[in-house]
Each structure stands twice: as structure tokens, then as C-alpha cells.
Design a protein around this motif. Sequence first.
Motif, short mmCIF file in Angstrom:
data_model
loop_
_atom_site.label_atom_id
_atom_site.label_comp_id
_atom_site.label_asym_id
_atom_site.label_seq_id
_atom_site.Cartn_x
_atom_site.Cartn_y
_atom_site.Cartn_z
N UNK A 175 32.77 -64.12 -55.09
CA UNK A 175 33.42 -65.43 -55.10
C UNK A 175 33.05 -66.23 -56.34
N UNK A 176 32.02 -65.82 -57.04
CA UNK A 176 31.58 -66.53 -58.24
C UNK A 176 32.31 -66.05 -59.49
N UNK A 177 32.55 -64.74 -59.58
CA UNK A 177 33.15 -64.17 -60.78
C UNK A 177 34.50 -64.82 -61.14
N UNK A 178 35.43 -65.02 -60.18
CA UNK A 178 36.71 -65.64 -60.56
C UNK A 178 36.54 -67.00 -61.23
N UNK A 179 35.51 -67.74 -60.83
CA UNK A 179 35.27 -69.05 -61.45
C UNK A 179 34.81 -68.87 -62.89
N UNK A 222 32.15 -79.80 -67.02
CA UNK A 222 31.65 -79.56 -68.38
C UNK A 222 30.30 -78.85 -68.35
N UNK A 223 29.48 -79.19 -67.37
CA UNK A 223 28.19 -78.51 -67.22
C UNK A 223 28.40 -77.04 -66.89
N UNK A 224 29.38 -76.74 -66.05
CA UNK A 224 29.69 -75.34 -65.70
C UNK A 224 30.17 -74.57 -66.92
N UNK A 225 31.01 -75.22 -67.75
CA UNK A 225 31.48 -74.58 -68.98
C UNK A 225 30.30 -74.25 -69.88
N UNK A 261 22.33 -80.11 -76.01
CA UNK A 261 21.89 -80.66 -74.73
C UNK A 261 22.95 -80.39 -73.66
N UNK A 262 22.53 -79.86 -72.54
CA UNK A 262 23.46 -79.57 -71.45
C UNK A 262 24.03 -80.88 -70.90
N UNK A 263 25.33 -80.91 -70.59
CA UNK A 263 25.93 -82.12 -70.01
C UNK A 263 25.20 -82.50 -68.72
N UNK A 264 25.10 -83.77 -68.50
CA UNK A 264 24.42 -84.26 -67.30
C UNK A 264 25.47 -84.58 -66.25
#
Length: 388
Positions: free
Chosen positions: A90-94, A137-140, A166-169
Motif C-alpha cells: 500500500x506504500x509503493x503506489x504512493x 511537500x515533506x513526503x516529496x 532542511x526538510x519541510x516542516x
Amino acid sequence: MSIRRKGNGYEVRVYVGRDPTTGRKLYASKYVSDQEAGGQEKAEKRAKRIEADLIRQVETNTYVPPAQKSLAEHLDEWLEKEAKPNTKPRTYPRYEELVRVHIKPSLGAIRLNKLTPAHVVTLLAEKRKEGLSSRTCLHIYRVLHRALEVAVQWGLVGRNVCDAVRAPRADDEAPVGLTAEEVEALLKAAEGERLYPLLLTAVHTGMRQGELLGLRWADVDLKTGVALVRQALEKPGRRPVFTTPKNRKPRVVPLSAQVVEALKKVQAEQALERVFYGKDYEDYDLVFCQPNGRPLDGLSLTRWHFKRLLKKAGLPESIRFHDLRHTFVSRALQAGANPRAVSEIVGHYDPGFTLKRYAHALPQDMREAVRRLELHLNHRAAPRSPEV
């Protein structure tokens, strides 16, 4: 090894060895322009630093030759060879969606070794302008970081440029649970239906949907009123896939008397269904399943059956099945339950996360205690709270 003047800058060349196939000499080369460095003198100094760094890399066997492939080509290879085999179905498609829709259109044409932190910063800024949430944006950022980390491991690049960004917050939104009245309305609408025991258990235990759909009778002790959560349904169908819970750790969940009674009825009804279907009964030992024993489809459950019950109960369609989990945590904390115990029941990795995420649900007497301590430390008398 050499540094020579070339055009309006300096070229650095360092011998790194021979091609194992052709025997041809291989050199690492870099070019520093006067304009980029801020003048000829600064360009020469930078070239010397680059030369020293390349020599160090060659001598310590850490030099990585420039990759010729584009970022898009690497992302495709990473998805196929690394992400797909090592992530949940279920994670791969995302992952694939984030790469295809957001990363490749903006950065895909850039050569892997030419990618810079500035490219990543620009990508994230563009996505925010497009209206994407900070969490998306954090996921990207995380997907790109993982793909580039593999590029480093494969020897395609020398560093992960995302490390310099810096990772998005993500904005933390307080989870919204159902009120006592809403829970009562939902359960009343589900009375007499097959989903009633499932919804009741969700509200009384805070278990995730996949954990509920993967719960086995072998892991439930109705005499002592406990359940051992050690598997979750990952993929339904004729060949269902089960996996470990989200944090990959089994946990014990206490069952209320109301849930125990409901599960006893489920057990009795399943015994009749086993007789009715006979050899056609597909026995996965599941507590919540279809009449023929096959796992329930979580997607159909949330999209159709749960929405139908919400409508029947007169509740907003925006309520999600996962909000039943939020309901358990919020109501338990408001009732004065120990935050550590609640955290362990729902399988949070850290009680601190539970407190931070559900601070809004802390009982008033806990807030009052903190207020009184503050006044005491400041040598002020605490006024009596009005009686309720």
C-alpha cells in the motif's frame, strides 16, 4: 595531477586509474570559472582545494565517477529495484505517484551528478506555490532523499544533496475524534449489521483498520479480555497478504466487557457460517471477515459501508474510519487515563508523541495542576477554581 589556466577559469585534472575493460587512463576533472568564484585569485584557490579533495578521495578509495544517467532514470530504477521489493504494497503506489507527478516533471531531466541542493529547494518552493500542503511537500522530500541515498550506496554520486536541504516542516493538525453523541449515533445506526462489532471494537481499542481486519481468534482471549495485535491485513482478495503492525511490534490490547460480549456473538455466528459454507469456507481464523471467511476489503469498507452508516446516523461524510482511533485516544485521555498506558495500547512509538499529538484532549484537572504549580513557583496564591 595538474591545474591549468583554461579560458576564464581553471581546469583541475587528477589521475584516478585505468578503465578495467579498455585499459585507458581515467581522470577526474573539474572546472572553476573566475566569475563563479568571484575573481581569478579566488578561482585559483578554489581549484587548489578541489585538487586536494580529489586526491584525498582517490587515495582513500572514496572517489565516485560522475553519473551519466538522469535523475528520472535513477528514480525509475530505484522504484523497481529498491522501493517495490522493500516497501509495503500500500506504500509503493504512493512513492510512485510522488515521483511521477511531482519530482520527475521538475527535476527528471537533470543529470544525477549535476543535481544540487538549490534544485531541491526550488522544487519544494514550487510545490508550495502550487498549493500543496506542507505534509505533502515533506513526503516529496523524503522520497527524493531515499532515492538519492540509494544513489550514494550504489556509487552513482558522492553525496546526497538532500542532506544540505532542511526538510519541510509539516503543520501538526490536532486529530479530531467523535463526540460521545456521535459515537452513540454511529453505533446505533450499525446495530444489527455485520459491521457493528468491528466499529465497537475500533472505538473501544483504538486499533488501526488493518489491525482489526487482520485480528485472529488465536490472538484473542475472551476469558481474560485481551487481544494480541501482531498482524495487520495489507492486501485483501483471493490471496490476502498479512504483515506486521505499523511499528512492527506486537502489543497487548485490553478489551472492554462490551467488546467481549459482542465478540462472543461474532464467534457463535461464524460457527454457523462455517457449517453453511462447508468446504467453501476460507478459514484465515479472522475475527472480522466476510461470511465465507475471506478478509474484508478495507477500501470498500471505508468508501461504501462506513459512508452509508454515517449517512444513516446523520453524521458528516468527512468523518473517516481512522477517526475512531482518534476518538479512543482523545476520550481515554479526557477520562484521565495514563498517557503512557494509552500510548502502549494504540501502539505509538513514544508516549511523548501521544501527548504532543493529543495535548488538546488532556483533562482539565491536569491543566489545573500545572497552573497551580506555576503560581506557586511565582509565589502567588492560586485562586480557587469555581465549583462545577
